[in-house]
Motif scaffolding. Sequence first.
Motif, PDB file in Angstrom:
ATOM      1  N   HIS A 385     -51.651 -30.955  13.163  1.00 56.67           N
ATOM      2  CA  HIS A 385     -52.875 -30.316  13.854  1.00 56.67           C
ATOM      3  C   HIS A 385     -52.422 -29.917  15.226  1.00 56.67           C
ATOM      4  CE1 HIS A 385     -56.134 -31.524  11.241  1.00 56.67           C
ATOM      5  NE2 HIS A 385     -55.643 -32.661  11.228  1.00 56.67           N
ATOM      6  N   ALA A 386     -51.546 -30.677  16.084  1.00 58.13           N
ATOM      7  CA  ALA A 386     -51.497 -30.337  17.483  1.00 58.13           C
ATOM      8  C   ALA A 386     -50.675 -28.881  17.455  1.00 58.13           C
ATOM      9  CB  ALA A 386     -50.667 -31.191  18.063  1.00 58.13           C
ATOM     10  N   PHE A 387     -49.853 -28.686  16.665  1.00 54.33           N
ATOM     11  CA  PHE A 387     -49.038 -27.518  16.449  1.00 54.33           C
ATOM     12  C   PHE A 387     -49.925 -26.336  16.468  1.00 54.33           C
ATOM     13  CE2 PHE A 387     -46.265 -24.166  14.222  1.00 54.33           C
ATOM     14  CZ  PHE A 387     -45.356 -24.185  15.346  1.00 54.33           C
ATOM     15  N   HIS A 388     -50.923 -26.409  15.342  1.00 53.02           N
ATOM     16  CA  HIS A 388     -51.907 -25.468  15.103  1.00 53.02           C
ATOM     17  C   HIS A 388     -52.568 -25.112  16.531  1.00 53.02           C
ATOM     18  CE1 HIS A 388     -55.366 -24.262  12.080  1.00 53.02           C
ATOM     19  NE2 HIS A 388     -55.080 -23.055  13.111  1.00 53.02           N
ATOM     20  N   SER A 389     -53.016 -25.874  17.262  1.00 59.87           N
ATOM     21  CA  SER A 389     -53.700 -25.633  18.452  1.00 59.87           C
ATOM     22  C   SER A 389     -52.670 -25.085  19.331  1.00 59.87           C
ATOM     23  CB  SER A 389     -54.273 -27.028  19.056  1.00 59.87           C
ATOM     24  OG  SER A 389     -55.209 -27.344  18.332  1.00 59.87           O
ATOM     25  N   HIS A 390     -51.501 -25.415  19.494  1.00 60.90           N
ATOM     26  CA  HIS A 390     -50.523 -24.815  20.324  1.00 60.90           C
ATOM     27  C   HIS A 390     -50.212 -23.607  20.223  1.00 60.90           C
ATOM     28  CE1 HIS A 390     -46.564 -24.495  22.687  1.00 60.90           C
ATOM     29  NE2 HIS A 390     -45.955 -24.242  21.289  1.00 60.90           N
ATOM     30  N   VAL A 391     -50.228 -23.064  18.783  1.00 55.83           N
ATOM     31  CA  VAL A 391     -49.842 -21.519  18.565  1.00 55.83           C
ATOM     32  C   VAL A 391     -51.001 -20.570  18.846  1.00 55.83           C
ATOM     33  CG1 VAL A 391     -48.123 -22.234  16.716  1.00 55.83           C
ATOM     34  CG2 VAL A 391     -50.256 -21.581  16.054  1.00 55.83           C
ATOM     35  N   MET A 392     -52.104 -21.141  19.361  1.00 54.67           N
ATOM     36  CA  MET A 392     -53.252 -20.362  19.694  1.00 54.67           C
ATOM     37  C   MET A 392     -53.680 -20.590  21.195  1.00 54.67           C
ATOM     38  SD  MET A 392     -55.499 -21.282  16.175  1.00 54.67           S
ATOM     39  CE  MET A 392     -56.541 -19.914  16.080  1.00 54.67           C
ATOM     40  N   ASP A 393     -52.633 -21.152  21.800  1.00 59.11           N
ATOM     41  CA  ASP A 393     -52.776 -21.369  23.332  1.00 59.11           C
ATOM     42  C   ASP A 393     -53.218 -20.152  24.188  1.00 59.11           C
ATOM     43  OD1 ASP A 393     -52.658 -24.306  23.306  1.00 59.11           O
ATOM     44  OD2 ASP A 393     -50.699 -24.291  24.139  1.00 59.11           O
TER      45      ASP A 393
END
Length: 590
Positions: A385-393
């Motif tokens: 989940h966290a990585f998903h958010s990260h790539v959309m920063d």
Amino acid sequence: MLLQGLRESWDLDSIFSGGSRSEEFLTAISNIEAQLAALNKKIENFQLDSMEAVVKDVQETAALLNECISFVGCLTAQDVNDKQALTLRGKLESMNAIYCTILVLLDNKMAEIPDGDWNKALEGEYLSSVAFSLNERRNLASQKLSYEQEALMNDLAVDGYHSWSTLYDTVVGKIGIEVEQNGKKETLSVGQAENRMTSADRQERETVFTKYTEAWAQQGDYCAEALNHIAGFRNSVYRHRQWDDVLKEPLDINRMSADTLNAMWQAIDENKNLFVSYLDRKASLLGLEKLSWHDVDAPLSSADSKMSYDEAANFIVEQFQSFSPKMAEFSKKAFEKQWIEAEDRTGKRPGGFCTGFPVKNETRIFMTFSGTPSNVSTLAHELGHAFHSHVMDDMPYLATEYAMNVAETASTFAELVVSDAAVRNAKTKEEKIALLEDKAQRSVAFFMNIHARFLFETRFYEERKKGLVSVERLNELMTEAQKEAFCNSLESYHPYFWASKLHFYITDVPFYNFPYTFGYLFSACIYAIAKQEGSSFEEKYIALLRDTASMTVEELAMKHLNEDVTKPAFWKKGVEVAMEDVTEFLELTK
């Protein structure tokens, strides 16, 4: 080891220092109030030529509001007795209702714009980056009630609809489950008790499950009140909007069609026999005629297979590295910067979650880690989940509001990367069996446990239209759904599961069940492609994640995978990935 001496508690001070007494946090809340007032005035005087400025303000306000909501959510999760945090959560819920009401006004203003003028406005560079979200909001506005009615519902929801969810959290926080082991009495929180039910000792599982069920039975009337009124509110809203199907809203939120949902369940139903064989084999290996509910997640080996937190962190980062160096590097950062609350202690709420802080471009993960294989999977899941958010920063806020089903794609994909690598690297037959069994266990959770939740909730909402549903009837509906979903393969079931499962009481997202199964199968198909393409797939995967809030799932699958998700054939590919593990498990345990 790459990572050593990791702290199991998170650092929230980098977001707002001082916890629920933070002056910085209170200032941010005041700023939101001012922004909401200014935004409301702008939208009341809305003109097409001011749309870009309004959308920018909407995104800035939404980001700060969600920053504060995430923060207070972390505070109440880490300490269910933090009364100041609970008070602030109530204030933020009221402010969120105001924000939602302002958006309803904007949606109605956008719906009044002629199509030609609207389409021309979206051609601009800034608005085109959030065009999908704006079109979605504009179209949905035409299916809802008037602005005044929708605004009133949002206001009433604060002390009605959402407060029932808050009451449930309060009830859960006060539950203490008294157990005795080796002559020693102790009181467990709900989360601690749930961890004990994965013990290798059947007597311990049975004892804890019995006490756990008794605790929920004692709170059954309170839980039934909350669940009935949450469902009653939703049903009333749907009736006034003239939405006949209780699944319309969850399908719209998840940007998917009923055809896609039905195709997914069809592919699962047609292939459940092999998973029943797995459950039967597991029962035999445990020396039982049939599994009971509290045996489904039991380990097959009595050997201590626990990992320390440091070991789990290194294991996860190593497996991510084999697929995606970027995901590995991000996860290493999350561990080192203390973005994870994993400490096993009383006073925490049960379950696990990942929440984002869009202003600081950070995330936080919450869980209770006791070293079990299931805990390691949860940790990998939340890091996905966290990585998903990260790539959309770097993307506009409205272009990052992806739905739960595709959110679960990233998380379950992360689990698959970890578990599949572990099976490949198994040093002994026994270790391989244990790892395959863990994977099969998770397939059963997605195909049977979550299917039971879906069946229960769909039927409960229909029955609720006729009036309040009693505790006894809720137990019956739950047991019937479990028997159907598990193909009558268990000796006993969990009638109070409707009370103990937090997901039924979440008011932000209706039907918090089928998106998990969607994500599991969707990610299984993606993972099969990734194994074929190797490291070159990393950039394709990131591109897919970045598109998750900018198109329907049908469009997403066609663009990035060239697949039609409205057909059972697509979903069968994902089921077959899970079936391969079960087949190998059955072969090794003959």
